[in-house]
Design a protein around this motif. Structure first.
Motif, PDB file in Angstrom:
ATOM      1  N   ARG A  76       0.855  -1.186   0.000  1.00 16.86           N
ATOM      2  CA  ARG A  76       0.000   0.000   0.000  1.00 16.86           C
ATOM      3  C   ARG A  76       0.889   1.233   0.000  1.00 16.86           C
ATOM      4  O   ARG A  76       1.767   1.366   0.855  1.00 16.86           O
ATOM      5  N   GLU A  77       0.644   2.145  -0.940  1.00 15.04           N
ATOM      6  CA  GLU A  77       1.529   3.316  -1.071  1.00 15.04           C
ATOM      7  C   GLU A  77       0.728   4.613  -1.133  1.00 15.04           C
ATOM      8  O   GLU A  77      -0.335   4.679  -1.761  1.00 15.04           O
ATOM      9  N   PHE A  78       1.269   5.623  -0.476  1.00 20.83           N
ATOM     10  CA  PHE A  78       0.684   6.969  -0.422  1.00 20.83           C
ATOM     11  C   PHE A  78       1.702   7.912  -1.038  1.00 20.83           C
ATOM     12  O   PHE A  78       2.847   7.977  -0.600  1.00 20.83           O
ATOM     13  N   TYR A  79       1.282   8.634  -2.080  1.00 20.84           N
ATOM     14  CA  TYR A  79       2.177   9.569  -2.778  1.00 20.84           C
ATOM     15  C   TYR A  79       1.846  10.985  -2.351  1.00 20.84           C
ATOM     16  O   TYR A  79       0.732  11.467  -2.563  1.00 20.84           O
ATOM     17  N   TYR A  80       2.810  11.631  -1.718  1.00 24.76           N
ATOM     18  CA  TYR A  80       2.620  13.003  -1.257  1.00 24.76           C
ATOM     19  C   TYR A  80       3.095  14.000  -2.316  1.00 24.76           C
ATOM     20  O   TYR A  80       4.273  14.016  -2.669  1.00 24.76           O
ATOM     21  N   ASN A  81       2.178  14.832  -2.801  1.00 18.13           N
ATOM     22  CA  ASN A  81       2.559  15.938  -3.690  1.00 18.13           C
ATOM     23  C   ASN A  81       3.059  17.091  -2.822  1.00 18.13           C
ATOM     24  O   ASN A  81       2.339  18.050  -2.559  1.00 18.13           O
TER      25      ASN A  81
END
Length: 561
Positions: free
Chosen positions: A161-166
């Motif tokens: 599970r991955e969360f990409y922070y802009n």
């Protein structure tokens, strides 16, 4: 039971091939489905219609030949041919209840399989800008993404599970300016407030924490407020860390955790954005026009070419997205699923085009996308639009505080992702049969209550203990319940394959409905202990499947309500 029917048909097909009725060099795979009308049996197959041309005879004649060659099976009560050649199977009562033993033997593993064989899959979801609290759209993404991840794991995949922070770009700059303005004592009503500034109460919280010199810990860093109103860079670093921490706390309250938090800024720091640009240039897919650099996305199906570097030298948002997805590929994720809002629809073609232009052996159509539609929140029939804390939208935390984690997760996952969702706060709070999550949890609690009453009578039953003669279960409602339970493994498989978690919510609602109807019509705690024990075994199988299904939704299965 569906597998049993399929095996019987495969045997009959093989016999016809050996006799020369069907060509031996062709493969025939019967598709067995559940019937919608009980008068047509439990299962139906159209293989006679599919294979009739190869057999050179009418479908109904081929169906008759197949039925004649079906091996004897105690699982099948009778077989009928319907219409132009459909083969309908009526399963025996004894075979229908074999699933009860299977469920109780497998317990929490019932419905799980190893189809994925440990293949690595990355699911990216939520990926909110660290500029404010998570809104209900992020919540829908969190519910869908986490449920999809759980479904994939139930099918034997190794899920990351991955969360990409802009955490780079104009919005982050606007965040810093907003917090800096608040640090200097300005309010959103002030004429000098940034034109694109953020106005929610959380900006005040960040500013106060910065001035107080608080230390905040995000996933990969610890930042202490410098309390300097003029140091915009320090304010930006503190604000981003503060809001990353807040979003993480919201997600934990929602029961969602991530394996990887990936920062957009790292793509610039590690030179991956520049490397991507150079690779696109070397491959001949870029050109200069009006002072900007363009990517020839039309060569890969886009309706027009896209600017990737603006006149001022800054990159448009899709270029770092291409670099990010190249990084995913290089990390070994041959299957990537991006769960995002429907407003990201335009990026799908651009990112895929950019990846093809890299000539990195990435398959066309990679990655997969699951795009959800917007959420409207209502109370007393009126739309709720504003959260005081956020300033202009309803937050995930608002919903959790209003209706609890279980109802929030269930409701946000309960509709097709491509359909708009209305979140009715009043319904989600209600303890009635109209509230689907309450209705399902109540079925589980009712069964647990029966076990407690049995214990009071001196009868101990283990949760996974099958006691009694299941052949005593002769009612249509009992067989219908068993058939519904038997559908669960296939549902888990198809929901993951189709990337559609909502099917699970519908299945559980239907199962709970069948159980409540049966419970209300037929008592279980009766003097006939043989029938009582058989019914309790069926109850326990229902309880187990409800618990397994709710777990895949991230929803609790309470013993009491």
């Amino acid at each position: 039971m569906k597998e049993t029917v399929s095996e019987l048909l495969q045997s009959a097909l093989a016999t016809l091939q050996s006799e020369g009725t069907l060509p031996a060099d062709q493969t025939f795979t019967p598709q067995v489905g559940n019937t919608k009308d009980k008068s047509h049996g439990d299962y139906a197959c159209n293989i006679a219609l599919v294979a009739s041309k190869a057999a050179g005879c009418p479908p109904r004649k081929l169906a008759e030949a197949l039925v004649e060659r079906l091996p004897d099976s105690s699982a099948v009560e009778k077989v009928e041919i319907a219409g132009p050649g459909f083969i309908n199977f009526f399963m025996s009562t004894a075979s229908a209840f074999e699933v009860v033993n299977t469920i109780l033997d497998n317990a929490g593993q019932y419905g799980r399989n190893n189809n994925g064989k440990g293949e690595k899959v990355q699911v990216e979801f939520v990926s909110a800008n660290p500029t404010g609290p998570l809104h209900v759209g992020h919540g829908r993404g969190a519910a869908i993404g986490d449920c999809l991840s759980r479904l994939l794991e139930a099918n034997g995949y190794d899920v990351t599970r991955e969360f990409y922070y802009n955490d780079a770009g104009a919005q982050i700059n606007n965040l810093a300016l907003s917090v800096q303005s608040r640090v200097k004592g300005l309010t959103p009503d002030d004429e000098n407030w940034p034109a694109d500034g953020y106005r929610g109460d959380y900006i005040t919280d960040v500013a106060n924490a910065y001035l107080a010199g608080e230390t905040v810990t995000a996933d990969d860093r610890e930042v202490t407020g410098k309390a300097d109103p003029e140091d915009q860079q320090a304010i930006q670093e503190f604000a981003v860390a503060y809001l990353r921490r807040e979003q993480d706390l919201d997600l934990k309250a929602f029961g969602v955790e991530f394996d990887v938090y990936f920062l957009e800024s790292s793509l610039y720091e590690d030179g991956k954005v520049e490397e991507t640009v150079e690779r696109l240039q070397e491959n001949g897919y870029t050109y200069e026009h009006d002072g900007a650099m363009w990517l020839k996305t039309t060569e890969f199906g886009d309706d027009k070419d896209r600017v990737m570097r603006k006149k001022d030298g800054g990159y448009t948002y899709f270029l770092p997205d291409v670099a990010y997805h190249l990084d995913k590929w290089q990390r070994g994720f041959t299957t990537v699923i991006n769960e995002q809002g429907a407003d990201h629809h335009s990026t799908v073609t651009r990112v895929r085009a950019g990846l093809q232009a890299l000539s990195a052996s990435i398959p066309k159509g990679w990655p997969d996308y699951v795009l959800h539609q917007m959420v409207m929140v209502t109370r007393s029939g009126q739309e709720v639009k504003i959260s005081k804390r956020a300033g202009s939208y309803v937050t995930v935390r608002d919903l959790i505080d209003e209706v609890g984690r279980d109802a929030t997760r269930f409701f946000l996952a309960a509709r097709r992702v491509d359909s708009q969702l209305t979140f009715d706060i009043d319904l989600a709070r209600s303890q009635t049969n109209e509230n689907p999550v309450y209705y399902i949890q109540y079925a589980h609690a009712r069964i647990c209550s029966v076990l407690r009453k049995l214990k009071e009578e001196g009868v101990e039953r283990g949760l996974n203990e099958c006691v009694g003669d299941l052949s005593l279960l002769t009612l249509d409602e009992e067989k219908d319940l068993a058939n519904q339970l038997a559908k669960y493994p296939e549902l888990i498989e198809s929901s993951a394959k189709l990337r559609e978690p909502h099917h699970l919510t519908h299945y559980l609602r239907d199962l709970a409905g069948q159980f409540h109807t049966y419970y209300n019509a037929h008592k279980v705690l009766i003097e006939d202990t043989a029938i009582r024990d058989a019914r309790v075994s069926l109850y326990l199988a229902v309880r187990q499947v409800i618990a397994n299904g709710l777990d895949l939704l991230g929803v609790s299965a309470p013993d009491e309500m």
